[in-house]
Each structure stands twice: as C-alpha cells, then as structure tokens.
Design an enzyme around this catalytic site. Structure first.
Site, short mmCIF file in Angstrom:
data_model
loop_
_atom_site.label_atom_id
_atom_site.label_comp_id
_atom_site.label_asym_id
_atom_site.label_seq_id
_atom_site.Cartn_x
_atom_site.Cartn_y
_atom_site.Cartn_z
N GLU A 1 10.50 16.60 14.28
CA GLU A 1 10.71 16.52 12.84
C GLU A 1 9.81 17.54 12.14
OE1 GLU A 1 9.23 12.98 10.80
OE2 GLU A 1 11.20 12.77 9.87
N GLU B 1 10.64 1.75 9.67
CA GLU B 1 11.56 2.84 9.30
C GLU B 1 10.79 4.14 9.53
OE1 GLU B 1 14.63 2.36 8.51
OE2 GLU B 1 14.56 0.20 8.26
N CYS C 1 13.41 11.55 5.63
CA CYS C 1 13.63 11.06 7.00
C CYS C 1 15.06 11.39 7.42
CB CYS C 1 13.38 9.57 7.06
SG CYS C 1 14.31 8.66 5.82
N LYS D 1 0.85 -1.20 0.00
CA LYS D 1 0.00 0.00 0.00
C LYS D 1 0.88 1.25 0.00
CE LYS D 1 -1.80 2.81 2.91
NZ LYS D 1 -1.77 4.02 2.06
P1 NAD Z 1 2.61 8.59 7.48
O1 NAD Z 1 3.02 7.90 8.72
O2 NAD Z 1 1.54 9.60 7.54
O3 NAD Z 1 2.13 7.53 6.38
C1 NAD Z 1 2.94 6.45 5.99
C2 NAD Z 1 2.05 5.36 5.42
O4 NAD Z 1 1.23 4.85 6.46
C3 NAD Z 1 1.11 5.83 4.31
O5 NAD Z 1 0.99 4.84 3.32
C4 NAD Z 1 -0.20 5.98 5.06
O6 NAD Z 1 -1.34 5.87 4.23
C5 NAD Z 1 -0.11 4.83 6.03
N1 NAD Z 1 -0.99 4.94 7.20
C6 NAD Z 1 -1.54 6.05 7.74
N2 NAD Z 1 -2.30 5.73 8.79
C7 NAD Z 1 -2.22 4.39 8.94
C8 NAD Z 1 -2.77 3.47 9.87
N3 NAD Z 1 -3.56 3.86 10.84
N4 NAD Z 1 -2.45 2.16 9.73
C9 NAD Z 1 -1.63 1.75 8.75
N5 NAD Z 1 -1.09 2.57 7.84
C10 NAD Z 1 -1.37 3.89 7.93
O7 NAD Z 1 3.96 9.17 6.86
P2 NAD Z 1 4.13 10.12 5.61
O8 NAD Z 1 3.62 11.46 6.01
O9 NAD Z 1 3.60 9.46 4.38
O10 NAD Z 1 5.73 10.13 5.47
C11 NAD Z 1 6.55 10.97 6.19
C12 NAD Z 1 7.16 10.26 7.39
O11 NAD Z 1 7.84 9.08 6.97
C13 NAD Z 1 8.19 11.10 8.08
O12 NAD Z 1 8.03 11.01 9.47
C14 NAD Z 1 9.51 10.47 7.65
O13 NAD Z 1 10.56 10.70 8.54
C15 NAD Z 1 9.14 9.05 7.58
N6 NAD Z 1 10.09 8.34 6.69
C16 NAD Z 1 10.99 7.48 7.26
C17 NAD Z 1 11.92 6.84 6.46
C18 NAD Z 1 12.92 5.87 7.04
O14 NAD Z 1 13.43 5.06 6.28
N7 NAD Z 1 13.22 5.92 8.32
C19 NAD Z 1 11.93 7.06 5.08
C20 NAD Z 1 10.99 7.93 4.56
C21 NAD Z 1 10.06 8.56 5.37
#
Ligand code: NAD
Length: 495
Positions: free
Chosen positions: A389, A258, A292, A183
């Site tokens: 962040e 991650e 990230c 997803k």
């Molecule tokens: P997010 O947590 O809002 O969403 C990530 C994913 O989770 C999306 O596909 C979203 O639809 C899904 N999601 C949302 N609610 C959910 C739930 N209740 N259950 C299951 N899945 C759910 O993150 P974002 O805004 O898309 O991305 C930014 C964040 O990702 C930042 O905090 C960034 O640091 C982190 N990030 C981390 C890494 C890493 O490798 N450590 C890499 C890239 C991004």
C-alpha cells in the site's frame, strides 16, 4: 468553534465522564495544516492516566448509567438529533477537516454529509436490534436468544477520513447500547472533538462517549490492552492493526478491524472506455490516494494497454492539485510528513526496481506537502509497488491476457479490501466478481458506498464488517435463555 482556525487556532480538550478537561500532566499537542503550514489547532494531549480515567468513566456509564437500558426509540432520538446537529455545523466541520487533513473543502463537506447519513441510518437500527426465538424445541422448551450490548468499546480511527470513519463506528456502537472511548488520529482530532461538543449538547449521558486526543503508542496502547474494555473497533494500517490484535488478545477482546488495501481495477477491452478512464483517475487521485479503497493498481488487458495508459496519463495531467480551500481543486495535500516520505520512497523503490515513471513522481515545489499525480508503468507482480500500500497519488499499471491471469493478479497481494471490474459483458463482470477475494467488488463503478451495504476486508484487510443492517449486531453479545416449561421431564437420578 467560533473563529476561523486559520487566523486563530481551534482549542480542544478531552471529554471524560461528561466534562471537558485538560490532560492530567498538562500536556498539549499542536496541529499544523499540511497544505498551508500554519498552526490550526492546539489540543490537550491525553496520557496514560487520562486514558485510564476515560475507560473508568465508560465502564461506570455502562455498568450503572442509563444508556444501555434506554429504549431503542429513545437512543434513536438522540442519534437523529446528532445527525441534524452535524448538518447544522457542516461548514465548520468541513473547514476543520480540510485544514487538518489537507483535502479539498467540497470533498470534506461531502464527507460530513455522508457521516450525518450514517447517524441517521444507525438511528433506524437502534429500533430494530433484536434477538431470536425458537418455538420448535418441543412442548416443554422455549428458546430465546437475546442481543445485549457488549459493553465498553474502544474506537480508534485514522487520519484519512476522520469524521466519516468515526461515524462508521460510534453511532452503531451507541445504537446497540454500548459506551465508548474514542481516540482519533492525533493529526486530525478536530472534527472528532467537535463531535463531542455535539454529543454533549444532544444530551448524551455522562461517560457514554469519552474522547481522547493523544498518541497511538501511548493512549492507543491503553485502549487496546485494558481489561475493562470489552471490544476494540479499529481502523488504520495493517501493521498497527496486527499489533493491536496481539495486544487485545491478552484480554481476549472482540475485535473489528478495518485495515489496508491494494485494490485493483480490472479493465477489459469491451469496457465503457470513457467511464473506465474517469474512474481510474478518480480512483487513484481522490483524497490524494490516501484511501484504504484507492484503486492503486490498474490491471489492463494487453490489447488495449498502450492506448489506455496514454489516455490515463493525459487525464492525470488535467487533475487540479493545490490549496484545498480554493474552489475547483480536486487533490489537496498529503496529510503527514511521514506519509510524504513513504510515498516518495515507494516511487524511488519502483524506479530502482526497473519500473518507468510515466508521469509525475515528485513532491511539488510549493508551500505545503503536495505530490504530483504519478503513473508507474512496466510494473511486474513481484515489485513492491505492485503489492504494498503506497497511500498516495501513485498508480501502478500491470497488464493481463486472460481472465484467469487478471484474477491471479487481483488476488496476488495479502490484502482483500475492494476491487472493480470494467466490462460491458456482465458474464465477465460476474465471473470476476465471484473469484476476486475482496470485501467489495464494484462492477462498472468505483468508490461508491451506501449505509445499507456492508464494508470490510478479506485477509489482511481486516476482520468483521461495518455498515449494513447487521452493523449494530457486531457491538452485541448473544445470550441464550433456555426455558423449561412445566414439570421436570427427564430425571438424572432414578425415581
Ligand atoms: P495507523 O495505523 O498509523 O493509525 C491508526 C490509528 O491507530 C491512529 O489513531 C493511531 O494513533 C493509532 N495507533 C497507532 N499506534 C497504535 C498502537 N500501538 N496501539 C493502538 N493504536 C495505535 O494508520 P493511519 O496512518 O492513521 O491511517 C492509514 C491506514 O489506515 C492505511 O493503511 C489505510 O489503508 C487504513 N485505513 C483502512 C480503512 C478501512 O476501512 N479498511 C479505512 C481508512 C484507512
């Protein structure tokens, strides 16, 4: 994709059990380009019923399908074919990524190439995944440790590097013999759906990869909580990640997480001045700070702080922000309106807490969602801007006097994803590297990655590691086969 999505939106459906289908309830989801404010894609939007069907298809493909039982060499051949097809469709994929995410086209193209390399690397691991044996347990015993694919893996990805991040997970899960339900973030689903087209053409067995476009709160919840899913591989925010771990714990799934970061770059007075300046600017503005791994805190030695920051401000003014499709643009749009609000409210909170906005600080007056390169000085460790962040083009500057103080600042957040140290003295670099709590420490460089090097976070930045030579092992279960050879040697009942 046959037409330009700026003139005719891309149409994507759900991939379930090897077939492209509409949502059970007929729902759809639109994506508007954050840089141009134009409709660029329309997708079938999965609901709970679609998610359940996708999990059932992946379960069936794992329990009765060919993929988990194929030879490593055969799985590797498919993965290599996918890598080649990714490169063949590089410009289409890059355009889709830029339109949905808002990042400059050249950076999207580089991301697609890096992703293809991960599929190639995973192909090499598919042939090298193996267990262990113990021939040291005595005359009558042989121990064999098998690595078996763990089963059905839910893969959930964010919107900042959509194609790279799915490629940090999916090929490694497939190399291990797992089946998957993927997803992507709902705002950047295009390249993952296109990857589905590539996988089908490469001959991936039906149900081995299922792709769902849909909301996290609906589809994500099912993928995280369903008892037929064996493992969750998640990249996203720490807040959602914690919630996902809690939900997945109800069925005690293995998790690979991650999550977020608040990564420091530590600048010592004996650094290579030009290199450190360039990396500071690159580290915060690359991908509009939506990484990230962004170097969102610069910790500068007090003796050089004033001059260094003046130079950072000057360099920041040279950064080209604008239409991601125009050549020469270095920073594109903010990907979502929610993220735009988050960034602007962090800047306001910093100002209210007494920090100085030395440069930028506002949304740019033009079509699309753009934020000025922003430098915040006078930041103290207790301020939210020093610890949380922001995920935007906003650099926080803090100062230190001693190595101990720099380490305390570096480790002074709940995160632990990455850090950089800038000094020509390798003793300083290594002393810092050994004490910083982070999954990656760069010395005299920043934001570089290689498929061979593991990636992941300490503390609230995550659980587990991706990439590296053990990347496929994460997607396996370990089974001990304990063999007795010859007659029974120890008797329970007296004889
Ligand atoms: P997010 O947590 O809002 O969403 C990530 C994913 O989770 C999306 O596909 C979203 O639809 C899904 N999601 C949302 N609610 C959910 C739930 N209740 N259950 C299951 N899945 C759910 O993150 P974002 O805004 O898309 O991305 C930014 C964040 O990702 C930042 O905090 C960034 O640091 C982190 N990030 C981390 C890494 C890493 O490798 N450590 C890499 C890239 C991004």
């Amino acid at each position: 994709m046959t037409s330009d999505p700026l003139t005719s939106p891309y149409r994507g459906r759900l991939l379930i059990g090897g077939a492209w289908v509409d949502a059970d309830d007929g729902g759809t989801l639109e994506r508007w380009s954050p840089a141009h404010d134009k409709l660029v894609a329309v997708y079938a939007q999965a609901g709970v019923a679609d998610a359940q069907r996708a999990i059932a298809a992946a379960r069936e493909a794992f329990d009765r399908g060919p993929w988990p039982h194929m030879k490593g060499a055969d799985r590797a051949r498919v993965l290599r074919q996918v890598a080649d097809a990714i490169l063949a469709r590089k410009s289409e994929l890059a355009l889709m990524e830029s339109l949905e995410n808002g990042k400059p086209l050249a950076q999207s193209a580089a991301e697609i190439e890096a992703a293809a390399d991960l599929w190639q690397y995973a192909a090499t691991l598919a042939r090298n995944l193996h267990g262990d044996s113990y021939n040291t347990l005595g005359e009558n015993t042989l121990g064999v440790v098998l690595r078996e694919p763990i089963g059905v893996v839910s893969i959930i990805t964010p919107w900042n590097f959509p194609f790279l991040i799915v490629s940090q997970k999916l090929p490694f899960a497939l190399a291990a013999g797992c089946t998957t339900v993927v997803k992507p973030a709902e705002v950047t689903s295009g390249t993952t759906v296109m990857l589905g087209e590539i996988l089908v053409q490469a001959g991936m067995p039906a149900g081995a990869v299922n792709i769902l476009v849909g909301r996290g709160s609906v589809v994500g919840e099912v993928l995280v909580g369903h008892p037929d899913v064996d493992m969750l591989s998640f990249t996203g925010s720490t807040a959602v990640g914690k919630q996902a771990v809690a939900t997945s714990a109800r069925t005690l799934k293995k998790v690979s997480m991650e999550l977020g970061g608040k990564n420091p770059q530590i600048i010592f007075p004996d650094c290579d001045w030009e290199a450190a300046l360039d990396a500071t600017v690159f580290g915060i503005y690359f991908n509009a700070g939506q990484c990230c791994n962004s170097g969102s805190r610069v910790l500068v030695h007090e003796s050089i702080a004033e001059r260094f920051v003046a130079h950072v401000v000057e360099r920041s003014k040279q950064v080209q922000v604008g239409d991601p499709l125009q050549p020469g643009v270095q920073v594109g749009a903010i990907t979502t309106d929610k993220q735009l609000d988050t960034i602007l409210s962090h800047i306001e909170a910093a100002r209210a807490a007494g920090a100085t906005i030395a440069l930028g600080g506002s949304r740019m007056a033009r079509t699309g969602m753009f934020v000025e390169p922003t430098v915040v000085t006078g930041v103290t460790p207790d301020m939210a801007i020093a610890k949380e962040e922001v995920f935007g083009p906003v650099l926080s500057v803090l100062t230190f006097k001693t190595l101990d103080e720099a380490i305390a600042l570096a480790n002074g957040t709940l995160y632990g994803l990455s850090a950089a140290v800038w000094s020509r003295d390798f003793s300083t670099c290594l002393a810092a590297a050994r004490r910083i709590k982070a999954g990656t420490v760069w010395l005299n460089t920043f934001l570089e990655g290689h498929a061979e090097l593991p990636f992941g976070g300490f503390r609230e930045s995550g659980i587990g590691r991706e990439l590296g030579r053990f990347a496929t092992e994460d997607y396996t279960e370990t089974k001990t086969v304990h063999m007795h050879l010859g007659e029974r040697t120890e008797w329970w009942l007296p004889r």
